[in-house]
Design a protein around this motif. Structure first.
Motif, short mmCIF file in Angstrom:
data_model
loop_
_atom_site.label_atom_id
_atom_site.label_comp_id
_atom_site.label_asym_id
_atom_site.label_seq_id
_atom_site.Cartn_x
_atom_site.Cartn_y
_atom_site.Cartn_z
N GLY A 25 0.80 -1.21 0.00
CA GLY A 25 0.00 0.00 0.00
C GLY A 25 0.83 1.26 0.00
N LYS A 26 2.17 1.11 -0.13
CA LYS A 26 3.07 2.26 -0.16
C LYS A 26 3.50 2.49 -1.61
CE LYS A 26 4.92 1.52 4.50
NZ LYS A 26 6.15 1.29 5.31
N LEU A 27 3.04 3.59 -2.17
CA LEU A 27 3.34 3.93 -3.55
C LEU A 27 4.41 5.02 -3.58
CD1 LEU A 27 -0.36 4.22 -4.79
CD2 LEU A 27 1.04 2.15 -4.60
N GLY A 28 5.31 4.94 -4.54
CA GLY A 28 6.37 5.93 -4.68
C GLY A 28 6.21 6.73 -5.95
N VAL B 7 9.86 -4.68 -8.24
CA VAL B 7 8.61 -4.00 -7.91
C VAL B 7 7.96 -3.52 -9.20
CG1 VAL B 7 9.58 -3.28 -5.69
CG2 VAL B 7 9.60 -1.68 -7.62
N TRP B 8 6.72 -3.04 -9.08
CA TRP B 8 5.96 -2.57 -10.23
C TRP B 8 6.32 -1.12 -10.54
CZ3 TRP B 8 3.39 -6.23 -12.80
CH2 TRP B 8 2.91 -7.33 -12.11
N ALA B 9 6.06 -0.70 -11.80
CA ALA B 9 6.28 0.69 -12.17
C ALA B 9 5.35 1.08 -13.32
CB ALA B 9 7.73 0.95 -12.57
N GLY C 246 10.24 1.27 1.40
CA GLY C 246 9.12 0.34 1.48
C GLY C 246 8.11 0.43 0.36
N CYS C 247 8.32 1.30 -0.62
CA CYS C 247 7.38 1.41 -1.74
C CYS C 247 7.55 0.22 -2.68
CB CYS C 247 7.61 2.71 -2.50
SG CYS C 247 7.35 4.20 -1.53
N ASP C 248 6.44 -0.36 -3.09
CA ASP C 248 6.53 -1.49 -4.02
C ASP C 248 5.83 -1.21 -5.34
OD1 ASP C 248 3.91 -1.61 -3.17
OD2 ASP C 248 3.93 -3.75 -2.67
N PHE C 249 5.54 0.06 -5.59
CA PHE C 249 5.00 0.49 -6.89
C PHE C 249 5.51 1.91 -7.12
CE2 PHE C 249 1.58 -0.44 -10.06
CZ PHE C 249 1.75 0.69 -10.84
N GLY D 241 14.18 6.65 -7.29
CA GLY D 241 13.49 5.37 -7.31
C GLY D 241 14.07 4.39 -6.31
N THR D 242 15.40 4.38 -6.19
CA THR D 242 16.07 3.51 -5.23
C THR D 242 15.68 3.87 -3.80
OG1 THR D 242 17.95 3.19 -6.72
CG2 THR D 242 18.31 2.73 -4.38
N ALA D 243 15.66 5.17 -3.50
CA ALA D 243 15.30 5.61 -2.15
C ALA D 243 13.86 5.27 -1.81
CB ALA D 243 15.52 7.12 -2.04
#
Length: 374
Positions: free
Chosen positions: A169-172, A249-251, A227-230, A220-222
């Motif tokens: 549920g953590k989006l970047g 992870v997804w993008a 904890g972001c997986d999208f 993106g790395t940070a």
């Protein structure tokens, strides 16, 4: 040098828009054509000089590449015209010099494919016989118009897929500047995700550039480390997609289909297509029918989501596409209140639906978004 975020904020203050329409065909915002100015006189194709000024390189496979494809479409339609094109124009007095050079070389219509504010307007004011068009602009003049894309609709759709695909549920989000295009993008993305996971959040990192592969890679790395997986963003290159591929992870991306840089991570992209718009504007200029206007190209006619990535489950794609269909059919406006800002204050009342003009000028973050601004 004036920061581009400041230029965008200035334009936002110069013109408050209050009209719009649901997603569908391209939209000409009523009331924004200045009737006091007659259409510029027509010219022959052989006399035409058509100029394009870009913020980035045409090889970026992103924003500038997309506009260059529009230029190529105009060339195909009007091969006898003369064409001028300059890449990577800085946000400085050099921009003014470039636009002035276009005029001195006889430009009849001049497209700025990014927002240059006063660097652009000063030239337009001194060249009344040239048609000027600014992408992501907000100012109209006797010979100055603007255009943009309603990217928030397909972004919401991709957000629905993100809500279904993210396990944490953590989006970047890799952001350029704190400008309306970024606010509407981050907000729409999280709103879409929250239709599936109401507890989803979005962390953004602002890198102060539209094209900086190294900075986008680091951001993106940070985000993944946090904890972001999208990952999503508004970059003109594939930096964070490659990070997502490496980290599993997804993008989702912007501008073009660049899945080859991360075929397992790729979910979709916000695809922009200016070809028809550019051909129409040049046609109007040649025929003596061009007059300044503000135009937002709609989902399905200038902007849309890309085909889903190979790894996206069929049920996730179907869920997101059902939302897209309802938007296109006018059955659903996801931008309906209550909408709260990042402080928890209600900014859009319960049951109030906002339109494209409002969304185009969005300048605050919703509840759940961090890293862009208040």
């Amino acid at each position: 040098m004036i920061d581009p975020s400041e230029l965008s904020r200035r334009r936002f203050m110069q013109l408050g828009l209050n009209v719009g329409a649901a997603a569908g065909a391209s939209m000409l915002l009523p009331g924004l054509v200045r009737p006091a100015r007659a259409a510029l006189p027509g010219i022959s194709e052989e006399e035409a000089v058509i100029a394009f000024g870009h913020v980035g390189p045409i090889t970026d496979e992103g924003w500038t590449w997309s506009h260059h494809q529009g230029l190529e479409a105009v060339k195909a339609a009007y091969p006898k015209a003369k064409y001028l094109e300059v890449e990577s124009i800085p946000y400085s007095a050099d921009a003014t010099r470039t636009f002035r050079q276009f005029v001195s070389e006889g430009a009849n219509i001049l497209f700025s494919t990014s927002n240059y504010g006063d660097f652009f307007y000063d030239v337009a004011n001194r060249a009344p016989d040239t048609a000027f068009l600014e992408c992501d602009g907000r100012t109209l003049g006797d010979n100055l118009g603007w255009y943009y894309v309603a990217h928030w609709w397909p972004t919401f759709v991709v957000g629905v897929a993100a809500g279904a695909l993210s396990k944490t549920g953590k989006l970047g989000y890799v952001a350029s500047f704190p400008v309306p295009s970024v606010y509407s993008s981050t907000n729409a993305f999280l709103m879409g995700a929250r239709t599936v996971n109401p507890n989803a959040t979005l962390q953004a990192i602002t890198i102060n550039s539209w094209f900086d592969p190294q900075a986008a890679t680091q951001a993106g790395t940070a985000l993944i480390d946090n904890g972001c997986d999208f990952l999503f963003g508004i970059m003109d290159e594939a930096g964070y997609l490659q990070v997502a591929e490496q980290r599993g992870v997804w993008a989702a991306m912007w501008n073009t289909d660049i899945r080859r840089y991360g075929p397992n991570a790729y979910v979709s992209s916000i695809i922009v297509d200016f070809k028809q718009y550019y051909v129409e504007q040049v046609k109007a200029r040649l025929e003596g029918k061009w007059a300044p206007a503000g135009t937002i190209l709609k989902m399905g006619a200038g902007v849309d989501r890309d085909a889903w990535g190979a790894k996206v489950p069929a049920d996730v794609a179907a869920k997101a596409d059902a939302v897209r269909k309802d938007i296109l059919d006018g059955k659903f406006n996801p931008f309906t209140g209550p909408i709260k800002d990042s402080t928890g204050a209600v900014r859009v009342k319960d049951g109030e639906a906002v339109d494209d003009a409002w969304l185009y000028n969005w300048d605050w973050s919703i509840e759940g978004v961090t890293g862009v601004g208040s």
